[in-house]
Design an enzyme around this catalytic site. Structure first.
Site, PDB file in Angstrom:
ATOM      1  CE  LYS A  49      -3.636  -2.556   2.345  1.00 10.65           C
ATOM      2  NZ  LYS A  49      -4.251  -2.937   3.620  1.00 10.65           N
ATOM      3  CD  GLN A  93      -3.164  -4.534   6.734  1.00  9.95           C
ATOM      4  OE1 GLN A  93      -3.134  -3.416   6.251  1.00  9.95           O
ATOM      5  NE2 GLN A  93      -3.517  -5.598   6.038  1.00  9.95           N
ATOM      6  CG  ASP A 116      -9.835  -1.040   4.888  1.00  8.32           C
ATOM      7  OD1 ASP A 116      -9.494  -1.064   3.682  1.00  8.32           O
ATOM      8  OD2 ASP A 116      -9.097  -1.443   5.807  1.00  8.32           O
TER       9      ASP A 116
END
Ligand code: NAD
Length: 289
Positions: A49, A93, A116
């Protein structure tokens, strides 16, 4: 021989477009990635990322907490970033260590910065197909890949294997809204062969290497392999020193179906791209307020 749905090709094309979009903005879109603990797979995903963010001119801040961090400490940090107008997107994460309450952590993120799309507010928007719903990056990546290769979705039979909150469920929901007829299969599905053969598009997100074989598929089908599994010793492809495979027996299946994603180079690549598309959307929403 199946058409290869190459995420890398789509992403290469999109990189310049995103770069240009960012150059035209007054500030750099800024993504904060919060990592808890030291999992190797999380570190590799975060590195990917960061690399892509750097490439397109976005700012990416990686914040690390120890494995045994207290829930309050993480939430305090998230609230700080919620209030920081230079930050446009925040992701945590996953998976998280067991002592943490995942929903409590994720739902601390301001929904406008939840790139997300995993907060309760955004999942409800997606559930109700509301405008402005944030489509989770993997689901958005799959949709974009199909769009790029002109594979129609409307009225088609989509079979999703896996019902996780991260991939299977949002993907099934999204394609329902796109007017596909969706079936969800999972670890308790009886006679998977029968279900997969009903599909026009099979989306596999199980984390079970080699689950889908030539016996599960038919010539007219498109197969989207979401799986990312690290296996030692018997694999053809290598990425960052790790051998990875999907959930589909690629060599067997690609000889039969009409289109298929490779692993690596398929959905994983698209997920990173879509995360930054979500970041840019979040930036624009925040600057429109
Ligand atoms: P998960 O473990 O949370 O869920 C797996 C799902 O698969 C479960 O719902 C389970 O019921 C189902 N399942 C297990 N065995 C099955 C079987 N035999 N038949 C049918 N269904 C079965 O996993 P997840 O987070 O959804 O991830 C799935 C895979 O996708 C993993 O390999 C993960 O690494 C990968 N992944 C890839 C990306 C990407 O960007 N490509 C993103 C997220 C996850």
């Amino acid at each position: 021989m199946a058409l290869l749905l190459q995420g890398a090709t789509v992403r290469n094309g999109a990189t310049e477009r995103l770069k240009k979009r960012i150059e035209d903005l007054t500030a750099k879109p800024h993504l904060v990635i919060i990592q808890i603990g030291d999992r190797d797979d999380s570190a590799a995903y975060i590195a990917a990322k960061k690399r892509f963010g750097d490439k397109i001119g976005a700012r990416v801040t990686h914040v690390k907490f120890a494995q045994d961090v207290l829930q309050e400490e993480i939430i305090k940090k998230i609230l700080e970033y919620n209030g920081d107008t230079s930050v446009h997107g925040i992701i945590v994460q996953v998976p998280l260590p067991e002592h943490l309450n995942k929903d409590g952590v994720i739902d601390a993120i301001d929904p406008t910065k939840d790139v997300d799309g995993l907060t309760a507010v955004n999942l409800k928007r997606l559930w109700e197909n509301k405008p402005g719903a944030v489509v989770p990056a993997t689901t958005r990546g799959i949709a974009e890949l199909l769009r790029f290769y002109n594979i129609p979705v409307e009225g088609k039979r989509v079979v999703v294997l896996g019902r996780s909150s991260l991939v299977g469920k949002p993907t099934a929901l999204y394609f329902t809204h796109r007017n596909a007829t969706v079936t969800v299969c999972h670890s308790h599905t009886l006679n998977l062969l029968e279900e997969t053969k009903k599909a026009d598009i099979i989306i596999v997100a199980t984390g079970k290497p080699g689950l889908i074989t030539r016996d599960h598929v038919l010539p007219h089908q498109t197969v989207i392999d979401v799986g990312i599994n690290t296996v030692q010793g018997k694999l053809e492809e290598e990425i960052e020193g790790k051998k990875i495979v999907g959930d589909v027996d690629f060599l067997g299946v690609e000889k039969i179906v009409s289109a298929i994603t490779p692993v690596p180079g398929g959905v994983g690549v698209m997920t990173v791209l879509s995360l930054f598309e979500n970041l840019l959307d979040a930036y624009e929403t925040q600057h429109a307020i």
